[in-house]
Design a protein around this motif. Structure first.
Motif, PDB file in Angstrom:
ATOM      1  N   PRO A 142      -1.950  -9.835   3.334  1.00  0.00           N
ATOM      2  CA  PRO A 142      -1.313  -9.856   2.014  1.00  0.00           C
ATOM      3  C   PRO A 142      -0.115 -10.802   1.970  1.00  0.00           C
ATOM      4  O   PRO A 142       0.489 -11.108   2.999  1.00  0.00           O
ATOM      5  N   LYS A 143       0.197 -11.243   0.770  1.00  0.00           N
ATOM      6  CA  LYS A 143       1.347 -12.120   0.569  1.00  0.00           C
ATOM      7  C   LYS A 143       2.637 -11.343   0.856  1.00  0.00           C
ATOM      8  O   LYS A 143       2.841 -10.243   0.347  1.00  0.00           O
ATOM      9  N   ILE A 144       3.484 -11.915   1.690  1.00  0.00           N
ATOM     10  CA  ILE A 144       4.741 -11.258   2.046  1.00  0.00           C
ATOM     11  C   ILE A 144       5.805 -11.597   1.001  1.00  0.00           C
ATOM     12  O   ILE A 144       5.981 -12.769   0.648  1.00  0.00           O
ATOM     13  N   PRO A 145       6.524 -10.603   0.477  1.00  0.00           N
ATOM     14  CA  PRO A 145       7.593 -10.879  -0.494  1.00  0.00           C
ATOM     15  C   PRO A 145       8.634 -11.823   0.103  1.00  0.00           C
ATOM     16  O   PRO A 145       9.035 -11.666   1.258  1.00  0.00           O
ATOM     17  N   ILE A 181       5.436  -8.777 -11.024  1.00  0.00           N
ATOM     18  CA  ILE A 181       4.281  -7.964 -10.629  1.00  0.00           C
ATOM     19  C   ILE A 181       3.105  -8.870 -10.279  1.00  0.00           C
ATOM     20  O   ILE A 181       2.436  -8.688  -9.257  1.00  0.00           O
ATOM     21  N   GLU A 182       2.860  -9.860 -11.117  1.00  0.00           N
ATOM     22  CA  GLU A 182       1.745 -10.787 -10.876  1.00  0.00           C
ATOM     23  C   GLU A 182       1.966 -11.590  -9.599  1.00  0.00           C
ATOM     24  O   GLU A 182       1.012 -11.884  -8.869  1.00  0.00           O
ATOM     25  N   SER A 183       3.224 -11.919  -9.298  1.00  0.00           N
ATOM     26  CA  SER A 183       3.514 -12.702  -8.091  1.00  0.00           C
ATOM     27  C   SER A 183       3.270 -11.900  -6.817  1.00  0.00           C
ATOM     28  O   SER A 183       3.049 -12.470  -5.750  1.00  0.00           O
ATOM     29  N   LEU A 184       3.299 -10.564  -6.926  1.00  0.00           N
ATOM     30  CA  LEU A 184       3.098  -9.704  -5.758  1.00  0.00           C
ATOM     31  C   LEU A 184       1.630  -9.361  -5.523  1.00  0.00           C
ATOM     32  O   LEU A 184       1.283  -8.774  -4.500  1.00  0.00           O
ATOM     33  N   GLY A 185       0.769  -9.701  -6.467  1.00  0.00           N
ATOM     34  CA  GLY A 185      -0.671  -9.557  -6.293  1.00  0.00           C
ATOM     35  C   GLY A 185      -1.107  -8.172  -5.864  1.00  0.00           C
ATOM     36  O   GLY A 185      -0.774  -7.167  -6.498  1.00  0.00           O
ATOM     37  N   GLU A 186      -1.833  -8.108  -4.727  1.00  0.00           N
ATOM     38  CA  GLU A 186      -2.440  -6.858  -4.267  1.00  0.00           C
ATOM     39  C   GLU A 186      -1.427  -5.843  -3.739  1.00  0.00           C
ATOM     40  O   GLU A 186      -1.791  -4.720  -3.396  1.00  0.00           O
ATOM     41  N   LEU A 187      -0.160  -6.223  -3.688  1.00  0.00           N
ATOM     42  CA  LEU A 187       0.863  -5.280  -3.218  1.00  0.00           C
ATOM     43  C   LEU A 187       1.253  -4.273  -4.297  1.00  0.00           C
ATOM     44  O   LEU A 187       1.936  -3.289  -4.021  1.00  0.00           O
ATOM     45  N   ILE A 203      -0.698   0.698  -1.274  1.00  0.00           N
ATOM     46  CA  ILE A 203      -0.551   1.089   0.137  1.00  0.00           C
ATOM     47  C   ILE A 203      -0.127  -0.106   0.988  1.00  0.00           C
ATOM     48  O   ILE A 203       0.768   0.002   1.834  1.00  0.00           O
ATOM     49  N   LEU A 204      -0.746  -1.275   0.753  1.00  0.00           N
ATOM     50  CA  LEU A 204      -0.360  -2.455   1.536  1.00  0.00           C
ATOM     51  C   LEU A 204       1.094  -2.844   1.275  1.00  0.00           C
ATOM     52  O   LEU A 204       1.792  -3.306   2.178  1.00  0.00           O
ATOM     53  N   GLY A 205       1.542  -2.657   0.045  1.00  0.00           N
ATOM     54  CA  GLY A 205       2.939  -2.926  -0.269  1.00  0.00           C
ATOM     55  C   GLY A 205       3.865  -2.004   0.497  1.00  0.00           C
ATOM     56  O   GLY A 205       4.918  -2.420   1.004  1.00  0.00           O
ATOM     57  N   LYS A 206       3.468  -0.732   0.611  1.00  0.00           N
ATOM     58  CA  LYS A 206       4.272   0.238   1.365  1.00  0.00           C
ATOM     59  C   LYS A 206       4.262  -0.087   2.854  1.00  0.00           C
ATOM     60  O   LYS A 206       5.270   0.098   3.545  1.00  0.00           O
ATOM     61  N   VAL A 207       3.118  -0.586   3.339  1.00  0.00           N
ATOM     62  CA  VAL A 207       3.035  -1.012   4.742  1.00  0.00           C
ATOM     63  C   VAL A 207       4.044  -2.120   5.009  1.00  0.00           C
ATOM     64  O   VAL A 207       4.788  -2.093   6.001  1.00  0.00           O
TER      65      VAL A 207
END
Length: 215
Positions: A142-145, A181-187, A203-207
């Motif tokens: 996933p894309k990292i913030p 929100i759109e920039s964070l994609g699947e997170l 869940i991936l965002g929380k990971v």
């Protein structure tokens, strides 16, 4: 149509169970990937497993089968090269079943699958030891913030909220929140209920939050 890739060792059982679990509908080809045997005992055990699998595939009507023996006494990159030479010939969608054989081949096939998913439809399946539970593995990182505002939004969405609520809580315009929100994609997971859009950190965002908490 679909081609299926199995990593195999000295047992035919896992392949037969996995194919029984999946079924043979839509299967065009099966590729059996195994480590090149270096001694006579290993060669005999490997051949016995392959023959049992070939007999089973013949019974269920799969005739297009290829066995690829990979030399693993080399670098990781050269193992990938050997795999790519055969997998590159497949035009079908590909399903990888990572169920047996040498760990380095399992890892190599998983890595190859992550590359292939950028080119074609790919699925990777693994099982628990009993072969009763299957897991479809993720194929992309996933894309990292990268900005404080993205991190702030991920943390703020620990509970589901509407875009209007997020906007109010973070003191930002709704259009700004939507862009973030759109920039964070699947997170971020969002659902629309009527005219209301509600979002929550996936869940991936929380990971990712857990992993970079110390920053």
């Amino acid at each position: 149509m679909t081609s299926i890739v199995f990593n195999i060792g000295f047992s035919s059982e896992y392949v037969i169970k996995a194919l029984t679990y999946r079924g043979v509908q839509g299967v065009n080809k099966v590729l059996l990937v195994t480590a090149l045997a270096k001694d006579e005992l290993s060669k005999k055990r490997n051949e016995d497993a392959i023959n049992a699998i070939l007999n089973y595939l013949n019974v269920v009507g799969i005739k297009n089968v290829k066995v690829l023996s990979v030399d693993v006494d080399t670098t990781f990159n050269k193992i990938l090269l050997q795999l790519s030479e055969e997998l590159g010939k497949i035009d079908d969608d590909i399903e990888f079943y990572l169920i047996g054989g040498m760990r380095i081949l399992l890892l190599s096939l998983y890595y190859i699958a992550q590359i292939l998913c950028k080119i074609k439809k790919v699925k990777v399946i693994a099982f628990d030891e009993s072969m009763r539970t299957s897991y479809e593995l993720l194929l992309s990182i996933p894309k990292i913030p990268t900005t404080p505002s993205q991190m702030e939004l991920l943390k703020a969405l620990s509970r589901r909220q509407s875009v209007a609520e997020i906007s109010k809580n973070l003191n930002k315009s709704e259009s700004t929140i939507i862009k973030q929100i759109e920039s964070l994609g699947e997170l971020i997971d969002c659902e629309k209920s009527g005219k209301t859009r509600e979002c929550e950190t996936a869940i991936l965002g929380k990971v990712i939050l857990n992993l970079i908490r110390g920053d």
